[in-house]
Design a protein around this motif. Structure first.
Motif, PDB file in Angstrom:
ATOM      1  N   ILE A 104       0.820  -1.208   0.000  1.00 50.92           N
ATOM      2  CA  ILE A 104       0.000   0.000   0.000  1.00 50.92           C
ATOM      3  C   ILE A 104       0.859   1.265   0.000  1.00 50.92           C
ATOM      4  O   ILE A 104       0.590   2.214  -0.746  1.00 50.92           O
ATOM      5  N   LEU A 105       1.906   1.287   0.811  1.00 49.65           N
ATOM      6  CA  LEU A 105       2.744   2.487   0.920  1.00 49.65           C
ATOM      7  C   LEU A 105       3.501   2.785  -0.376  1.00 49.65           C
ATOM      8  O   LEU A 105       3.918   3.929  -0.599  1.00 49.65           O
ATOM      9  N   ASP A 106       3.690   1.788  -1.223  1.00 46.82           N
ATOM     10  CA  ASP A 106       4.478   1.975  -2.442  1.00 46.82           C
ATOM     11  C   ASP A 106       3.629   2.121  -3.703  1.00 46.82           C
ATOM     12  O   ASP A 106       4.156   2.468  -4.765  1.00 46.82           O
ATOM     13  N   THR A 107       2.339   1.851  -3.618  1.00 45.89           N
ATOM     14  CA  THR A 107       1.491   1.860  -4.807  1.00 45.89           C
ATOM     15  C   THR A 107       1.284   3.291  -5.299  1.00 45.89           C
ATOM     16  O   THR A 107       0.923   4.183  -4.531  1.00 45.89           O
ATOM     17  N   THR A 108       1.492   3.493  -6.592  1.00 49.68           N
ATOM     18  CA  THR A 108       1.361   4.826  -7.170  1.00 49.68           C
ATOM     19  C   THR A 108      -0.045   5.035  -7.735  1.00 49.68           C
ATOM     20  O   THR A 108      -0.786   4.073  -7.980  1.00 49.68           O
ATOM     21  N   PHE A 112      -2.521   2.299  -9.635  1.00 48.08           N
ATOM     22  CA  PHE A 112      -3.909   2.129  -9.210  1.00 48.08           C
ATOM     23  C   PHE A 112      -4.863   2.369 -10.375  1.00 48.08           C
ATOM     24  O   PHE A 112      -5.797   1.592 -10.608  1.00 48.08           O
ATOM     25  N   ASP A 113      -4.600   3.454 -11.113  1.00 45.25           N
ATOM     26  CA  ASP A 113      -5.461   3.772 -12.257  1.00 45.25           C
ATOM     27  C   ASP A 113      -5.408   2.668 -13.308  1.00 45.25           C
ATOM     28  O   ASP A 113      -6.425   2.334 -13.923  1.00 45.25           O
ATOM     29  N   GLU A 114      -4.219   2.097 -13.529  1.00 44.81           N
ATOM     30  CA  GLU A 114      -4.096   1.016 -14.504  1.00 44.81           C
ATOM     31  C   GLU A 114      -4.937  -0.189 -14.087  1.00 44.81           C
ATOM     32  O   GLU A 114      -5.655  -0.773 -14.907  1.00 44.81           O
ATOM     33  N   MET A 115      -4.862  -0.557 -12.811  1.00 46.12           N
ATOM     34  CA  MET A 115      -5.673  -1.673 -12.315  1.00 46.12           C
ATOM     35  C   MET A 115      -7.161  -1.372 -12.480  1.00 46.12           C
ATOM     36  O   MET A 115      -7.946  -2.231 -12.891  1.00 46.12           O
ATOM     37  N   MET A 116      -7.561  -0.148 -12.166  1.00 45.42           N
ATOM     38  CA  MET A 116      -8.966   0.224 -12.262  1.00 45.42           C
ATOM     39  C   MET A 116      -9.450   0.220 -13.710  1.00 45.42           C
ATOM     40  O   MET A 116     -10.544  -0.271 -14.011  1.00 45.42           O
ATOM     41  N   ASN A 117      -8.626   0.761 -14.609  1.00 46.41           N
ATOM     42  CA  ASN A 117      -9.020   0.823 -16.019  1.00 46.41           C
ATOM     43  C   ASN A 117      -9.171  -0.564 -16.628  1.00 46.41           C
ATOM     44  O   ASN A 117     -10.089  -0.809 -17.421  1.00 46.41           O
ATOM     45  N   ILE A 118      -8.273  -1.475 -16.271  1.00 49.08           N
ATOM     46  CA  ILE A 118      -8.318  -2.828 -16.827  1.00 49.08           C
ATOM     47  C   ILE A 118      -9.432  -3.651 -16.185  1.00 49.08           C
ATOM     48  O   ILE A 118     -10.238  -4.274 -16.882  1.00 49.08           O
ATOM     49  N   HIS A 119      -9.477  -3.639 -14.854  1.00 48.42           N
ATOM     50  CA  HIS A 119     -10.292  -4.625 -14.136  1.00 48.42           C
ATOM     51  C   HIS A 119     -11.695  -4.149 -13.773  1.00 48.42           C
ATOM     52  O   HIS A 119     -12.567  -4.986 -13.501  1.00 48.42           O
ATOM     53  N   ILE A 120     -11.934  -2.843 -13.731  1.00 53.13           N
ATOM     54  CA  ILE A 120     -13.287  -2.358 -13.432  1.00 53.13           C
ATOM     55  C   ILE A 120     -13.866  -1.597 -14.619  1.00 53.13           C
ATOM     56  O   ILE A 120     -14.859  -2.008 -15.208  1.00 53.13           O
ATOM     57  N   LYS A 121     -13.252  -0.476 -14.960  1.00 51.91           N
ATOM     58  CA  LYS A 121     -13.808   0.376 -16.016  1.00 51.91           C
ATOM     59  C   LYS A 121     -13.905  -0.372 -17.336  1.00 51.91           C
ATOM     60  O   LYS A 121     -14.936  -0.325 -18.024  1.00 51.91           O
ATOM     61  N   GLY A 122     -12.852  -1.094 -17.694  1.00 51.34           N
ATOM     62  CA  GLY A 122     -12.858  -1.835 -18.937  1.00 51.34           C
ATOM     63  C   GLY A 122     -13.929  -2.907 -18.966  1.00 51.34           C
ATOM     64  O   GLY A 122     -14.678  -3.040 -19.942  1.00 51.34           O
ATOM     65  N   VAL A 123     -14.026  -3.675 -17.885  1.00 53.94           N
ATOM     66  CA  VAL A 123     -15.028  -4.746 -17.821  1.00 53.94           C
ATOM     67  C   VAL A 123     -16.439  -4.167 -17.835  1.00 53.94           C
ATOM     68  O   VAL A 123     -17.329  -4.673 -18.534  1.00 53.94           O
ATOM     69  N   TYR A 124     -16.645  -3.102 -17.093  1.00 57.57           N
ATOM     70  CA  TYR A 124     -17.983  -2.506 -16.997  1.00 57.57           C
ATOM     71  C   TYR A 124     -18.470  -2.047 -18.376  1.00 57.57           C
ATOM     72  O   TYR A 124     -19.578  -2.389 -18.810  1.00 57.57           O
TER      73      TYR A 124
END
Length: 250
Positions: A104-108, A112-124
């Motif tokens: 958590i302390l190292d995540t940029t 985070f945006d890349e994970m969200m775009n691929i796994h949530i926004k993209g799927v939705y």
């Protein structure tokens, strides 16, 4: 004569997606698969599908880029008509994805945006656009992860996104029920061989040690359950999460 069935499998050229594509093809399902960048690997998968007697096409797609979806579906629609002589798909399998291991302390913000775009926004939004091509009575299977149930250090961002997919799937099941469309989640644990996750002897030993069946998973362990969910035997399975870990952290 068997009724033609067609599946759209994102990330279907390697790993779990490849196994899903082949297991479906073995049951007579024709395949539209997407790949991100490795066209050669996609073509090898197409050849393996053809060997089963089913037809397949591969289309390049970056599922993180929602602006590309309109053109993707134009290309997919062309493939439906020209390769399969159809205008609808029967199954949508949202499998494409990458992994991220970062405390958590190292995540940029970018990670985070890349994970969200691929796994949530993209799927939705890919699912949203696919719904006009998905036949009434069709099936949606979303690939989640055991990390949405069990916590492991360093995977908070990835696991959060997969938790969102679990929730999204329940809402798909609820809102699409009037069309006879079911939506379910398959949630694998650590799967080694052709995927994006880190793979070392030490990681494999650790995963095997916390798994009741005493070994790690390979893609071949996963695809059959997705194929089952696309079969007539799974007509009454809806809004469910099926975890496939071999009994990890029970």
């Amino acid at each position: 004569m068997a009724i033609q069935k067609i599946a759209l499998v994102t990330g279907g050229s390697r790993g779990i997606g490849k196994d899903i594509s082949i297991k479906l093809a073995q049951k007579g399902v024709d395949i539209i698969l997407t790949y991100h960048s490795n066209k050669n690997e996609a073509e090898k998968t197409i050849a393996e599908i053809a060997a089963t007697g089913s037809k397949a096409v591969a289309i390049q797609l970056n599922t993180a880029d929602t602006n590309s979806f309109e053109n993707f579906f134009k290309e997919a629609n062309s493939a439906l008509q020209n390769t399969f002589g159809a205008d609808r798909i029967d199954f949508l399998i949202n499998n494409a994805g990458t992994s991220l291991t970062s405390p958590i302390l190292d995540t940029t913000v970018a990670q985070f945006d890349e994970m969200m775009n691929i796994h949530i926004k993209g799927v939705y939004f890919l699912t949203q656009k696919a719904l006009s091509y998905l036949r009434d009575g069709g099936r949606i299977i979303n690939i989640s992860s055991a990390t949405s149930r069990v916590s492991f250090p360093g995977v908070s961002a990835y696991a959060m996104m997969k938790g969102a997919i679990d929730v999204y799937t329940r809402y798909l099941a609820l809102e699409l029920g009037a069309r006879g469309i079911t939506a379910n989640v398959v949630a694998p644990g650590a799967v080694f061989g052709g995927g994006a996750m880190e793979d070392t002897p030490e990681i494999r030993t650790h995963v095997a040690s916390i798994t009741a069946l005493g070994r790690v998973a390979t893609p071949d362990d996963i695809g059959g359950v997705v194929a089952f969910l696309c079969s007539g035997d799974a007509n009454w399975v809806n809004g469910q999460r099926i975890e496939m870990t071999g009994g990890m952290n029970l």
